[in-house]
Design a protein around this motif. Structure first.
Motif, short mmCIF file in Angstrom:
data_model
loop_
_atom_site.label_atom_id
_atom_site.label_comp_id
_atom_site.label_asym_id
_atom_site.label_seq_id
_atom_site.Cartn_x
_atom_site.Cartn_y
_atom_site.Cartn_z
N TYR A 126 -8.06 11.00 -9.36
CA TYR A 126 -7.39 10.23 -10.40
C TYR A 126 -6.59 11.16 -11.31
O TYR A 126 -7.10 12.18 -11.78
CB TYR A 126 -8.42 9.45 -11.23
CG TYR A 126 -9.20 8.46 -10.41
CD1 TYR A 126 -8.64 7.22 -10.08
CD2 TYR A 126 -10.47 8.75 -9.94
CE1 TYR A 126 -9.34 6.30 -9.32
CE2 TYR A 126 -11.18 7.84 -9.17
CZ TYR A 126 -10.61 6.62 -8.87
OH TYR A 126 -11.31 5.71 -8.09
N THR B 274 -2.34 7.62 -10.14
CA THR B 274 -2.20 7.97 -8.74
C THR B 274 -2.02 6.71 -7.90
O THR B 274 -2.78 5.75 -8.07
CB THR B 274 -3.43 8.75 -8.24
OG1 THR B 274 -3.67 9.86 -9.11
CG2 THR B 274 -3.20 9.27 -6.84
N LEU B 275 -1.05 6.71 -6.99
CA LEU B 275 -0.80 5.51 -6.19
C LEU B 275 -1.94 5.20 -5.24
O LEU B 275 -2.37 4.05 -5.11
CB LEU B 275 0.51 5.68 -5.41
CG LEU B 275 1.80 5.75 -6.24
CD1 LEU B 275 3.01 5.97 -5.36
CD2 LEU B 275 1.96 4.45 -7.04
N THR B 276 -2.45 6.22 -4.56
CA THR B 276 -3.56 6.01 -3.62
C THR B 276 -4.66 7.02 -3.94
O THR B 276 -4.73 8.09 -3.33
CB THR B 276 -3.09 6.18 -2.16
OG1 THR B 276 -2.44 7.47 -2.03
CG2 THR B 276 -2.11 5.08 -1.78
N GLU C 5 -12.06 10.64 -4.23
CA GLU C 5 -11.30 9.80 -5.14
C GLU C 5 -10.65 10.76 -6.14
O GLU C 5 -11.34 11.54 -6.80
CB GLU C 5 -12.21 8.81 -5.88
CG GLU C 5 -12.84 7.78 -4.99
CD GLU C 5 -13.70 6.80 -5.78
OE1 GLU C 5 -13.18 6.13 -6.69
OE2 GLU C 5 -14.91 6.73 -5.50
N SER D 127 -9.16 8.68 -0.61
CA SER D 127 -8.87 9.16 0.74
C SER D 127 -10.12 9.01 1.60
O SER D 127 -11.25 9.04 1.09
CB SER D 127 -8.42 10.62 0.71
OG SER D 127 -9.42 11.46 0.15
#
Length: 205
Positions: free
Chosen positions: A141, A124-126, A139, A129
């Motif tokens: 993943y 996952t890029l980000t 979080e 949150s």
């Protein structure tokens, strides 16, 4: 289509009108890449080589030594037992893909180890949150293995009287092997963490 073999090993293929349409020293036989209950027969050894293959379907009739086969499982079982293809395997099943990362993932039973694993293999890029005030919300993943995709989510909960302090973090997603998927925090009178622990079912009083 009927497949037979001479005493010298030559493989003969006939159509439904008993006409010989192929004579081979050896052949490969594959399930058709797109059509159900259909096979490809070729000498190239390529399972997608439709251009240079003979095609037969169960519906139109597939015979081995003049005996009709009702489905592909029966066909492949029979042909392996009764047709000797000069050492060539008639049907090559898809190879079992070894996936060490997925095997390791399935062996993890501890919260912290899973958390570290998820961070290490995340795609996952980000993943993190936040709330508008800067507190971590979640979080998330995504773990891409060779054969499957798994997800691990950590949801943050905060104390009612002190919303800057974490109450507990719930781990969810593909966590069936995790013994204790919830991490709770205990604070002293100065709002300092004294210790934390994991639990399956937990309620703050």
């Amino acid at each position: 289509m009927n497949i037979t073999q001479s005493e010298k090993g030559t493989i003969f293929i006939e159509n439904n009108q008993n006409e010989t349409i192929g004579v081979f020293p050896y052949v490969f036989i594959f399930k058709h890449p797109r059509k159900q209950n259909t096979i490809l027969i070729n000498s190239s050894g390529k399972p997608t080589d439709e251009k240079n293959s003979l095609v037969a379907s169960v519906e139109k009739g597939i015979y081995v030594n003049n005996q009709k086969k009702e489905d592909l499982n029966e066909f492949f079982k029979t042909i392996e037992q009764s047709i000797y293809l000069n050492g060539i395997i008639p049907y090559q099943a898809p190879a079992v893909v070894s996936d060490p990362q997925k095997e390791l993932f399935d062996q993890i039973t501890q919260y912290e180890k899973m958390y570290l694993f998820a961070q290490a293999f995340n795609t996952t890029l980000t993943p993190v949150s936040y709330y508008d005030d800067g507190r971590i919300r979640k979080e998330e993943y995504l773990l891409q293995f060779s054969t499957v995709t798994s997800s691990i989510t950590l949801t943050y909960y905060y104390l009612e009287g002190n919303t800057s302090s974490i109450s507990h973090i719930l781990m969810s997603g593909d966590v069936g092997n995790i013994n204790l998927p919830l991490k709770a925090y205990i604070y002293d009178n100065n709002d300092l963490i004294t210790h934390s622990y994991q639990d399956k079912f937990w309620t703050r009083y």
